[in-house]
Write an enzyme that holds these catalytic residues in place. Sequence first.
Site, PDB file in Angstrom:
ATOM      1  CE  LYS A 114      -1.880   2.942   2.901  1.00 52.09           C
ATOM      2  NZ  LYS A 114      -1.982   4.137   2.058  1.00 52.09           N
ATOM      3  N   GLY A 169       7.117   5.224   7.772  1.00 51.04           N
ATOM      4  CA  GLY A 169       6.221   6.371   7.952  1.00 51.04           C
ATOM      5  C   GLY A 169       6.472   7.010   9.295  1.00 51.04           C
ATOM      6  N   GLY A 219       3.414   4.051  12.976  1.00 54.54           N
ATOM      7  CA  GLY A 219       4.202   2.822  13.139  1.00 54.54           C
ATOM      8  C   GLY A 219       3.858   2.114  14.445  1.00 54.54           C
ATOM      9  CD  GLU A 225      13.954   1.276   8.464  1.00 52.58           C
ATOM     10  OE1 GLU A 225      14.478   2.254   9.038  1.00 52.58           O
ATOM     11  OE2 GLU A 225      14.412   0.131   8.545  1.00 52.58           O
ATOM     12  CB  CYS A 284      13.087   9.322   7.810  1.00 51.83           C
ATOM     13  SG  CYS A 284      13.856   8.326   6.540  1.00 51.83           S
ATOM     14  CD  GLU A 297      10.223  12.884  11.193  1.00 53.94           C
ATOM     15  OE1 GLU A 297       9.118  12.378  11.461  1.00 53.94           O
ATOM     16  OE2 GLU A 297      11.119  12.284  10.582  1.00 53.94           O
TER      17      GLU A 297
HETATM   18  P1  NDP Z   1       1.988   8.193   8.022  1.00 51.88           P
HETATM   19  O1  NDP Z   1       2.800   7.479   9.015  1.00 51.88           O
HETATM   20  O2  NDP Z   1       0.677   8.741   8.394  1.00 51.88           O
HETATM   21  O3  NDP Z   1       1.757   7.257   6.746  1.00 51.88           O
HETATM   22  C1  NDP Z   1       2.647   6.259   6.275  1.00 51.88           C
HETATM   23  C2  NDP Z   1       1.846   5.186   5.583  1.00 51.88           C
HETATM   24  O4  NDP Z   1       1.002   4.531   6.553  1.00 51.88           O
HETATM   25  C3  NDP Z   1       0.911   5.719   4.507  1.00 51.88           C
HETATM   26  O5  NDP Z   1       0.803   4.793   3.447  1.00 51.88           O
HETATM   27  C4  NDP Z   1      -0.393   5.825   5.271  1.00 51.88           C
HETATM   28  O6  NDP Z   1      -1.511   5.825   4.437  1.00 51.88           O
HETATM   29  C5  NDP Z   1      -0.340   4.565   6.116  1.00 51.88           C
HETATM   30  N1  NDP Z   1      -1.247   4.570   7.253  1.00 51.88           N
HETATM   31  C6  NDP Z   1      -1.860   5.622   7.851  1.00 51.88           C
HETATM   32  N2  NDP Z   1      -2.633   5.197   8.874  1.00 51.88           N
HETATM   33  C7  NDP Z   1      -2.516   3.846   8.921  1.00 51.88           C
HETATM   34  C8  NDP Z   1      -3.056   2.826   9.753  1.00 51.88           C
HETATM   35  N3  NDP Z   1      -3.887   3.112  10.739  1.00 51.88           N
HETATM   36  N4  NDP Z   1      -2.695   1.557   9.538  1.00 51.88           N
HETATM   37  C9  NDP Z   1      -1.836   1.245   8.544  1.00 51.88           C
HETATM   38  N5  NDP Z   1      -1.305   2.155   7.709  1.00 51.88           N
HETATM   39  C10 NDP Z   1      -1.625   3.445   7.898  1.00 51.88           C
HETATM   40  O7  NDP Z   1       2.871   9.314   7.430  1.00 51.88           O
HETATM   41  P2  NDP Z   1       2.384  10.504   6.537  1.00 51.88           P
HETATM   42  O8  NDP Z   1       2.666  10.040   5.174  1.00 51.88           O
HETATM   43  O9  NDP Z   1       1.016  11.010   6.784  1.00 51.88           O
HETATM   44  O10 NDP Z   1       3.337  11.613   7.097  1.00 51.88           O
HETATM   45  C11 NDP Z   1       3.083  12.159   8.389  1.00 51.88           C
HETATM   46  C12 NDP Z   1       4.361  12.351   9.126  1.00 51.88           C
HETATM   47  O11 NDP Z   1       5.078  11.139   9.174  1.00 51.88           O
HETATM   48  C13 NDP Z   1       5.305  13.319   8.465  1.00 51.88           C
HETATM   49  O12 NDP Z   1       4.985  14.614   8.795  1.00 51.88           O
HETATM   50  C14 NDP Z   1       6.606  12.850   9.017  1.00 51.88           C
HETATM   51  O13 NDP Z   1       6.817  13.411  10.276  1.00 51.88           O
HETATM   52  C15 NDP Z   1       6.449  11.356   9.138  1.00 51.88           C
HETATM   53  N6  NDP Z   1       6.997  10.590   8.018  1.00 51.88           N
HETATM   54  C16 NDP Z   1       8.125   9.876   8.196  1.00 51.88           C
HETATM   55  C17 NDP Z   1       8.659   9.176   7.142  1.00 51.88           C
HETATM   56  C18 NDP Z   1       9.896   8.399   7.255  1.00 51.88           C
HETATM   57  O14 NDP Z   1      10.494   8.092   6.227  1.00 51.88           O
HETATM   58  N7  NDP Z   1      10.326   7.998   8.423  1.00 51.88           N
HETATM   59  C19 NDP Z   1       8.046   9.191   5.823  1.00 51.88           C
HETATM   60  C20 NDP Z   1       6.843   9.959   5.745  1.00 51.88           C
HETATM   61  C21 NDP Z   1       6.348  10.610   6.826  1.00 51.88           C
HETATM   62  P3  NDP Z   1      -2.153   7.214   3.951  1.00 51.88           P
HETATM   63  O15 NDP Z   1      -1.052   8.155   3.695  1.00 51.88           O
HETATM   64  O16 NDP Z   1      -2.832   6.784   2.710  1.00 51.88           O
HETATM   65  O17 NDP Z   1      -3.047   7.657   5.045  1.00 51.88           O
END
Ligand code: NDP
Length: 504
Positions: free
Chosen positions: A193, A246, A251, A268, A302, A399
């Site tokens: 996903k 994410g 996470g 991660e 990240c 962050e």
């Molecule tokens: P999220 O952690 O919200 O999303 C990451 C992934 O998880 C997306 O595909 C998201 O889907 C999915 N997701 C959201 N809710 C759920 C759930 N309940 N169960 C399973 N999967 C889920 O990150 P965002 O993309 O919204 O970014 C928000 C913040 O996260 C950023 O501001 C940043 O601080 C951090 N981030 C960190 C990253 C890293 O590389 N460590 C990368 C990106 C973000 P969907 O987006 O479709 O809701």
Amino acid sequence: MTAHIPLDAKALNDALARFPRDRAMQIGGRDAHAGGETIERRSPAHGVVVTRVPRGRPEDARAAIAAARQAFDRGPWPNETASNRSRVLLKVADLIDRDRELLALMDALESGKPIAQARGEIEGAADIWRYAAALARELSGESYASLGGDRLGFVLREPIGVVSIITPWNFPLLIVSQKLPFALAAGCTCVVKPSEMTSASTLHLGALLAEAGLPNGVCNIVTGYGPEVGAPMTSDADVDMISFTGSTGVGRAAMAAGAATLKKVSMELGGKNPQVIFPDADMDAAVDAATFGAWFNAGECCNAGSRLLLHADIAEDFLARLAERSKRVKVGDPLDPDTHVGAIISADHLVKIETHLRAARDGGAVVRAGGARLESNGLFMAPTIVAGVTPAMAIARDEVFGPVVVALTFKTLGEAIDLANSTAYGLSASVWSRDLDTAIAVGRGVRAGTIWVNTFMDGTPELPFGGYRQSGVGRELGRNAVKDYTEEKTLHVHTGPRTGWWVG
Ligand code: NDP
């Protein structure tokens, strides 16, 4: 509003003509359209619709999991030879190279990142698929002929099963490529996903997997919102492992959902990565790396070097040089090959960045450069340097995930290490010093998964990547990357007559 950031309409139209707006999900080797409802993605730089993907429902996620389960329990992939698995992965790498420009355009238009950077990421992704193909041939267990003449021990490495792969929006094709090829190399089947904002390149990858000969149902791709399709992928009993990149908050929720059925997890997550600069550093190189580390991918990374820890003797000079160099960073149209920093992912995220900055200013921090969005029809933010920050402030610990770097000062080596370790994260760090003792002391003292010495954000598939503490669980890449997607099985064999139990 005047568009201060010029956007090239012809480049946009040419790019949009290269690929279809509408994409389908892929479940069990077939296109799937959910209930017909779609999610429109607008380029955050241009404001126009660039793609439409199905808004997957929980039942679509469950169908994808069932297809992956069937392909694992009954399909050929888990028992395929390493040679054949490797051949498919190599073919995928060639196809990524073939479609490099297309994939780069998709990532640039959906995420707002500069096209030159996107091209580099696609090249990097192909390289990871080749590395996974090489590791596929190396996967092996252990054997023990030392257990006596009538016993043999084998430790088998078997694919763990069905893997849920959930990825964010900041490096769409690169992050899925840090997970999927290794899971496939191990013989697993997957449900993927992507973020609903950046699904196009992952869906295109699905088509490349089919073209490369991956059997139906081995990789299923569902699109949609996290709570609707991501959540079932973390709780369904038919999933054996979750590989997630994410935010730390999501996470944590994904781990909790997986705990009910004791799934293996690989996480991660976020970072607030310190760049520690000592007075004896090569200042020019350190200023350049700080500029790159802070603004690369608009700080939506990240690994962003979002926390400068400067020795008090050089702090003022360093900040002045950083502000000066940052003026040369070109913020602009992602389709312009000379752009260094593109657009911010979404209007909501831009507001989040501004809220962080407002709180920092209210708390007494001083904005030394940038600090505001740029006037444009798109979502652009000026590279921002924040000084006068104390370790207790939220901006020093949380962050921001935007083009915002904070500066703190230290006087002694011990103080630098303590400051570096003063957040809940531990993803990466860098140390800048010509003194080997200083560099190694920081390298050993800082609790983070990667420490760069006199460089920043270098990466290669050979080196593991992941976080300490709340930056994650487990490691990606590196020589154990395929093993992470396996279970160990002990096969303990007895030959010849066996001595009975004492009652026998
Ligand atoms: P999220 O952690 O919200 O999303 C990451 C992934 O998880 C997306 O595909 C998201 O889907 C999915 N997701 C959201 N809710 C759920 C759930 N309940 N169960 C399973 N999967 C889920 O990150 P965002 O993309 O919204 O970014 C928000 C913040 O996260 C950023 O501001 C940043 O601080 C951090 N981030 C960190 C990253 C890293 O590389 N460590 C990368 C990106 C973000 P969907 O987006 O479709 O809701």
